[in-house]
Design a protein around this motif. Structure first.
Motif, PDB file in Angstrom:
ATOM      1  N   ILE A 115       5.431  -3.660   8.979  1.00 34.42           N
ATOM      2  CA  ILE A 115       6.657  -3.668   9.795  1.00 34.42           C
ATOM      3  C   ILE A 115       7.758  -4.429   9.060  1.00 34.42           C
ATOM      4  CG2 ILE A 115       7.684  -4.591  11.922  1.00 34.42           C
ATOM      5  CD1 ILE A 115       4.909  -4.112  13.256  1.00 34.42           C
ATOM      6  N   LYS A 116       7.398  -5.598   8.542  1.00 34.28           N
ATOM      7  CA  LYS A 116       8.379  -6.427   7.839  1.00 34.28           C
ATOM      8  C   LYS A 116       8.865  -5.729   6.576  1.00 34.28           C
ATOM      9  CE  LYS A 116       7.212  -9.398   4.871  1.00 34.28           C
ATOM     10  NZ  LYS A 116       6.653 -10.514   4.068  1.00 34.28           N
TER      11      LYS A 116
ATOM     12  N   ALA B 243       1.579  -6.045  10.747  1.00 39.08           N
ATOM     13  CA  ALA B 243       2.787  -6.875  10.718  1.00 39.08           C
ATOM     14  C   ALA B 243       3.507  -6.853   9.356  1.00 39.08           C
ATOM     15  CB  ALA B 243       2.444  -8.306  11.137  1.00 39.08           C
ATOM     16  N   PRO B 244       2.791  -7.058   8.243  1.00 39.87           N
ATOM     17  CA  PRO B 244       3.522  -7.058   6.963  1.00 39.87           C
ATOM     18  C   PRO B 244       4.141  -5.692   6.648  1.00 39.87           C
ATOM     19  CG  PRO B 244       1.379  -8.112   6.706  1.00 39.87           C
ATOM     20  CD  PRO B 244       1.378  -7.450   8.066  1.00 39.87           C
TER      21      PRO B 244
END
Ligand SMILES: [Mg+2]
Lengths: 186, 166
Positions: A174-175, A171-172
């Motif tokens: 992707i961000k 997730a991080p």
């Protein structure tokens, strides 16, 4: 056309655009057919793609496309009045409406029965709402990106799924890569 | 200066530009300032999880964002806090009216009040409780901490905090 075919058809239109992609199969299909750093994949939190997209569009000038589903819009219905009343002309909400909860086994949604998301979006105050056939989605989306008008597109397609892998990105990550694209060239 | 103005000033000093709100009586003053002051982009939300989505998007768009809500919202937003805000390392100061504490007049509010800190602790969310008017001076440091740590942070502002300032 089923959703995965709609997604495949819009990949060329979305090249280089900031895309916020709904949880589950839509994100996985975008990842498989058209991964790019400017795609934000939701790995959790059903329903918030449109909210994230609107917040992003209001905060900066680049165009933003949120790809949502009928089930996710139903789960976060409050998003439509918020979108209508906080106009961001760089924002496009594309609802791929297959009348079912595709990622959980194609259980029917109310959008596939009596409820028209097009009518709801209009009733909420969204000014430009376009319902289209699945086959026309890419063309309608292309025109919406050119129009500089906040647009809600409801693409009516068939339910059904094809096998697709999970997203391996953290997730991080992707961000992080998404935010680099947001900042690029500013 | 009103306590609501002090809260808003801390937001401005910490470059918070995007604010989403779900109303509460105790927060009415802050919400009015946030709505009127052009240094804020105020986007009212219909539900707090929606508001957190707006904040996540605004943050990725380069604006510091914050949500103003009531503590009952903790019950609404646990999944969003865990799978969006925490999972993606998104900073999110939550300015929360802490209903159901001493001074409360609506009995039902005490029901969520007794769970509020336990839920926040379970979620490992740094939590600060404003009880006396001077506690507002902590807000600068707390906001800075949230953006440094890229975490959700809860500021619980109870009835005594708001009433002493009236
Ligand atoms: Mg669906």
């Amino acid at each position: 056309m089923i959703r995965s075919e709609v997604i495949k058809s819009i990949v060329p239109v979305l090249s280089g655009e900031l895309v916020v992609c709904n949880i589950g199969l839509p994100s996985q299909e975008m990842f498989m057919h058209g991964d790019q750093p400017s795609n934000f994949y939701m790995l959790g939190t059903m329903g918030l793609a449109s909210s994230i997209g609107l917040g992003l569009a209001l905060a900066q000038k680049k165009k933003v496309v949120a790809i949502d589903g009928d089930g996710s819009v139903l789960t976060n219905f409050g998003t439509l009045p918020t979108i209508a009343n906080n106009v961001a002309d760089n924002f496009i909400l594309l609802i791929i409406d297959n009348g079912s909860y595709g990622s959980t086994g194609d259980q029917p949604t109310y959008a596939g029965r009596k409820t028209s998301l097009t009518a709801v979006a209009k009733a909420c105050g969204c000014e430009t709402v376009i319902e289209c056939k699945a086959e026309d989605t890419a063309e309608v989306l292309r025109a919406a990106l050119k129009s500089n008008r906040m647009t809600v597109i409801v693409s009516k397609c068939k339910s059904g799924n094809v096998p697709v892998g999970v997203i391996e990105l953290d997730a991080p990550v992707i961000k992080h890569r998404f935010m680099e694209e947001v900042r690029r060239g500013r | 200066m009103s306590i609501s103005q002090k809260v808003a000033d801390a937001l401005i000093r910490n470059k918070v530009e995007f604010v989403t709100t779900v109303p509460c009586k105790q927060l009415a003053g802050v919400i009015e300032i946030v709505d009127q002051d052009k240094r804020f982009l105020h986007v009212p939300a219909n539900k707090e999880d929606e508001g957190m989505g707006l904040c996540a998007g605004a943050f990725m768009g380069g604006k510091r964002a914050c949500i103003i809500m009531q503590n009952t919202a903790i019950g609404v937003t646990i999944n969003t806090l865990v799978t969006l805000i925490q999972y993606y390392n998104i900073p999110l100061p939550m300015l929360i009216s802490y209903r159901g504490e001493v001074g409360e007049r609506v009995a039902c509010q005490t029901e969520m009040a007794v769970h509020t800190k336990a839920l926040l602790a379970q979620l490992n969310i740094p939590t600060y409780h404003f009880h006396k008017p001077d506690d507002v001076n902590e807000l600068d440091g707390i906001l800075n901490h949230a953006f440094m740590a890229k975490k959700p942070v809860a500021v619980l502002m109870d009835a005594a905090f708001w009433s002493a300032a009236r």
